[in-house]
Scaffold this motif. Structure first.
Motif, PDB file in Angstrom:
ATOM      1  N   MET A  35      28.200  12.789  59.985  1.00  0.00           N
ATOM      2  CA  MET A  35      28.406  11.388  59.596  1.00  0.00           C
ATOM      3  C   MET A  35      29.269  11.294  58.342  1.00  0.00           C
ATOM      4  SD  MET A  35      24.525   9.960  60.238  1.00  0.00           S
ATOM      5  CE  MET A  35      24.856   8.363  59.483  1.00  0.00           C
ATOM      6  N   LEU A  36      28.990  12.141  57.360  1.00  0.00           N
ATOM      7  CA  LEU A  36      29.768  12.117  56.123  1.00  0.00           C
ATOM      8  C   LEU A  36      31.206  12.569  56.370  1.00  0.00           C
ATOM      9  CD1 LEU A  36      27.096  13.588  53.682  1.00  0.00           C
ATOM     10  CD2 LEU A  36      27.942  11.236  53.722  1.00  0.00           C
ATOM     11  N   LYS A  37      31.365  13.563  57.234  1.00  0.00           N
ATOM     12  CA  LYS A  37      32.705  14.066  57.528  1.00  0.00           C
ATOM     13  C   LYS A  37      33.549  13.020  58.246  1.00  0.00           C
ATOM     14  CE  LYS A  37      34.990  18.098  59.565  1.00  0.00           C
ATOM     15  NZ  LYS A  37      34.788  19.391  60.285  1.00  0.00           N
ATOM     16  N   GLU A  38      32.919  12.183  59.070  1.00  0.00           N
ATOM     17  CA  GLU A  38      33.649  11.193  59.865  1.00  0.00           C
ATOM     18  C   GLU A  38      33.930   9.892  59.123  1.00  0.00           C
ATOM     19  OE1 GLU A  38      31.253  10.817  63.361  1.00  0.00           O
ATOM     20  OE2 GLU A  38      32.093  12.629  64.305  1.00  0.00           O
ATOM     21  N   LEU A  39      33.430   9.745  57.895  1.00  0.00           N
ATOM     22  CA  LEU A  39      33.744   8.550  57.115  1.00  0.00           C
ATOM     23  C   LEU A  39      35.250   8.499  56.837  1.00  0.00           C
ATOM     24  CD1 LEU A  39      30.803   8.629  54.527  1.00  0.00           C
ATOM     25  CD2 LEU A  39      31.129   6.945  56.359  1.00  0.00           C
ATOM     26  N   PRO A  40      35.867   7.318  56.916  1.00  0.00           N
ATOM     27  CA  PRO A  40      37.320   7.223  56.742  1.00  0.00           C
ATOM     28  C   PRO A  40      37.768   7.644  55.345  1.00  0.00           C
ATOM     29  CG  PRO A  40      36.430   5.211  57.720  1.00  0.00           C
ATOM     30  CD  PRO A  40      35.256   6.010  57.248  1.00  0.00           C
ATOM     31  N   ARG A  41      38.846   8.392  55.291  1.00  0.00           N
ATOM     32  CA  ARG A  41      39.417   8.800  54.011  1.00  0.00           C
ATOM     33  C   ARG A  41      40.030   7.590  53.305  1.00  0.00           C
ATOM     34  NH1 ARG A  41      43.661  13.816  52.986  1.00  0.00           N
ATOM     35  NH2 ARG A  41      44.019  13.422  50.759  1.00  0.00           N
ATOM     36  N   GLY A  42      39.846   7.542  51.990  1.00  0.00           N
ATOM     37  CA  GLY A  42      40.408   6.455  51.194  1.00  0.00           C
ATOM     38  C   GLY A  42      39.500   5.260  51.047  1.00  0.00           C
ATOM     39  N   GLN A  43      38.402   5.216  51.780  1.00  0.00           N
ATOM     40  CA  GLN A  43      37.478   4.088  51.696  1.00  0.00           C
ATOM     41  C   GLN A  43      36.262   4.440  50.844  1.00  0.00           C
ATOM     42  OE1 GLN A  43      36.470   2.168  55.373  1.00  0.00           O
ATOM     43  NE2 GLN A  43      38.561   2.216  56.159  1.00  0.00           N
ATOM     44  N   THR A  44      35.582   3.398  50.385  1.00  0.00           N
ATOM     45  CA  THR A  44      34.380   3.567  49.568  1.00  0.00           C
ATOM     46  C   THR A  44      33.147   3.483  50.458  1.00  0.00           C
ATOM     47  OG1 THR A  44      35.455   2.562  47.630  1.00  0.00           O
ATOM     48  CG2 THR A  44      33.038   2.615  47.651  1.00  0.00           C
ATOM     49  N   PHE A  45      32.196   4.361  50.223  1.00  0.00           N
ATOM     50  CA  PHE A  45      30.931   4.300  50.951  1.00  0.00           C
ATOM     51  C   PHE A  45      29.778   4.380  49.953  1.00  0.00           C
ATOM     52  CE2 PHE A  45      31.997   8.762  50.608  1.00  0.00           C
ATOM     53  CZ  PHE A  45      30.790   9.400  50.371  1.00  0.00           C
ATOM     54  N   THR A  46      28.604   3.973  50.416  1.00  0.00           N
ATOM     55  CA  THR A  46      27.437   3.890  49.543  1.00  0.00           C
ATOM     56  C   THR A  46      26.360   4.862  49.997  1.00  0.00           C
ATOM     57  OG1 THR A  46      27.877   1.550  49.134  1.00  0.00           O
ATOM     58  CG2 THR A  46      25.660   2.344  48.611  1.00  0.00           C
ATOM     59  N   LEU A  47      25.806   5.576  49.052  1.00  0.00           N
ATOM     60  CA  LEU A  47      24.689   6.480  49.308  1.00  0.00           C
ATOM     61  C   LEU A  47      23.458   6.000  48.552  1.00  0.00           C
ATOM     62  CD1 LEU A  47      26.314  10.031  48.868  1.00  0.00           C
ATOM     63  CD2 LEU A  47      25.763   8.888  51.020  1.00  0.00           C
ATOM     64  N   LYS A  48      22.326   5.952  49.247  1.00  0.00           N
ATOM     65  CA  LYS A  48      21.043   5.768  48.579  1.00  0.00           C
ATOM     66  C   LYS A  48      20.369   7.127  48.529  1.00  0.00           C
ATOM     67  CE  LYS A  48      20.106   0.896  49.573  1.00  0.00           C
ATOM     68  NZ  LYS A  48      19.148  -0.074  50.174  1.00  0.00           N
ATOM     69  N   LEU A  49      20.019   7.567  47.319  1.00  0.00           N
ATOM     70  CA  LEU A  49      19.490   8.899  47.099  1.00  0.00           C
ATOM     71  C   LEU A  49      18.116   8.832  46.440  1.00  0.00           C
ATOM     72  CD1 LEU A  49      22.748  10.362  45.500  1.00  0.00           C
ATOM     73  CD2 LEU A  49      22.041  10.642  47.876  1.00  0.00           C
ATOM     74  N   VAL A  50      17.334   9.881  46.632  1.00  0.00           N
ATOM     75  CA  VAL A  50      16.056  10.031  45.934  1.00  0.00           C
ATOM     76  C   VAL A  50      16.056  11.414  45.314  1.00  0.00           C
ATOM     77  CG1 VAL A  50      13.550   9.985  46.099  1.00  0.00           C
ATOM     78  CG2 VAL A  50      14.924   8.596  47.680  1.00  0.00           C
ATOM     79  N   GLU A  51      15.871  11.480  43.997  1.00  0.00           N
ATOM     80  CA  GLU A  51      15.869  12.779  43.349  1.00  0.00           C
ATOM     81  C   GLU A  51      14.442  13.307  43.204  1.00  0.00           C
ATOM     82  OE1 GLU A  51      15.869  12.013  38.572  1.00  0.00           O
ATOM     83  OE2 GLU A  51      17.792  11.832  39.587  1.00  0.00           O
TER      84      GLU A  51
END
Length: 328
Positions: free
Chosen positions: A192-208
């Motif tokens: 999924m991360l690899k297929e995200l379009p280059r040059g665009q912004t994406f959002t990640l929700k993370l839990v540390e």
């Protein structure tokens, strides 16, 4: 037979007592051991009468010592740890062996040494970050805990992700662009991360992972591809399997350790994931195969859902052969 992989279509819990200042020790026997006939020619005793393997555990950010037993896979292990510390199993992100630090070289995978001490890392701070995909590769290596959580195992120095300092090794990836990925396998998250379009912004929700004060330090880059990743210090290991019961096995041989490490490196190179359990399964599949075609068919039967590319299968077959001949 041509080489080519097809993509297949697709507890009861016991409370464990907490113990203070108790030293861990080796244990004999185990409910996961293979059935054998004893010296008198009698069948083995029923499972309820066999000695159980007992492991010691703590929460990585600090806790009393707990004792757990009677698990046969990772999900049951998390359930036992949760029972010991009065937690929900879904709070546990991953476990490390013999260290409370977020050390990806010590990550619990498919095997636990009989003398290993288990440290459970639980959910801490949630965070949300926007990332500009300035390059095709983000520089992330993804793994998962075997119970539905994918998390970051390594961040490549100088990569896109390395420039976003809020993203750290050990962070669980909860959502991508608002879509929950809880329950999604690590190789699917990497895709999924690899297929995200280059040059665009994406959002990640993370839990540390939750950290004790003394654990807060400059972020680690996790396991280096060339680092050692030996499993356990005991004379035997408990092998956890995604399907079927756990089994007691001998410590991995030098051939197995080298082959698993090389295949794990290939997984990162081709798929952006690291998974010693998956690598060990692939080595096991290829152990007695006579040629790459036979290996490809067996691998397809065992792990067809991954749809490994042909060139990857050739490289894995070559790595197993090199390890067998002492070339690694």
């Amino acid at each position: 037979m041509p080489l080519g992989l097809r993509k297949k279509k697709n507890k009861s819990r016991e409370s464990s007592n907490l113990v203070e200042n108790e030293e861990g020790g080796g244990l004999a026997g185990g409910s996961g051991a293979k059935a054998t006939v004893n010296g008198a020619g009698l069948p083995p005793p029923p499972a309820s009468l066999r000695p159980k393997l007992v492991f010691h555990t703590q929460l990585a950010h600090g806790s009393p010592t707990g004792r757990i037993e009677g698990f046969t896979n990772v999900k049951e292990l998390y359930g036992k740890i949760a029972d010991a510390f009065n937690l929900q199993a879904t709070e546990i992100m991953f476990c490390t062996l013999n260290t409370h630090k977020i050390d990806m070289d010590k990550l619990l995978g498919g095997q636990i040494g009989l003398e290993d001490f288990i440290f459970a890392h639980v959910k801490g701070i949630k965070k949300e970050v926007e990332v500009i995909k300035a390059e095709d590769a983000l520089g992330l290596t993804i793994t998962d805990n075997g119970a539905g959580y994918a998390f970051i195992k390594r961040i490549k120095e100088g990569s896109v992700t390395d420039g976003v300092k809020v993203i750290c090794v050990g962070d669980h990836i909860e959502c991508i662009n608002g879509t929950s990925i809880v329950g999604t396998r690590h190789y699917e998250v990497a895709k999924m991360l690899k297929e995200l379009p280059r040059g665009q912004t994406f959002t990640l929700k993370l839990v540390e992972p939750m950290k004790a004060f003394e654990m807060i330090e400059p972020r680690s880059r996790g396991a280096k591809p060339g680092g050692e990743n030996k499993i356990g210090t005991g004379r035997g290991t408990l092998r956890l399997r995604s399907k079927g019961p756990a089994t007691l096995e001998e410590v991995p041989t030098e051939f197995e350790e080298k082959a698993v490490k090389k295949v794990d490196d290939l997984l990162e190179s081709y798929m952006g994931i690291r998974d010693t359990e998956l690598a060990a399964t692939m080595v096991e599949v290829g152990r007695d195969k006579r040629n790459p075609d036979e290996f490809a068919v067996a691998l397809d039967e065992a792990l067809g859902d991954f749809a490994f590319p042909d060139e990857f299968v050739f490289d894995v077959w070559g790595a197993i052969g090199d390890a067998r001949r002492g070339r690694l």
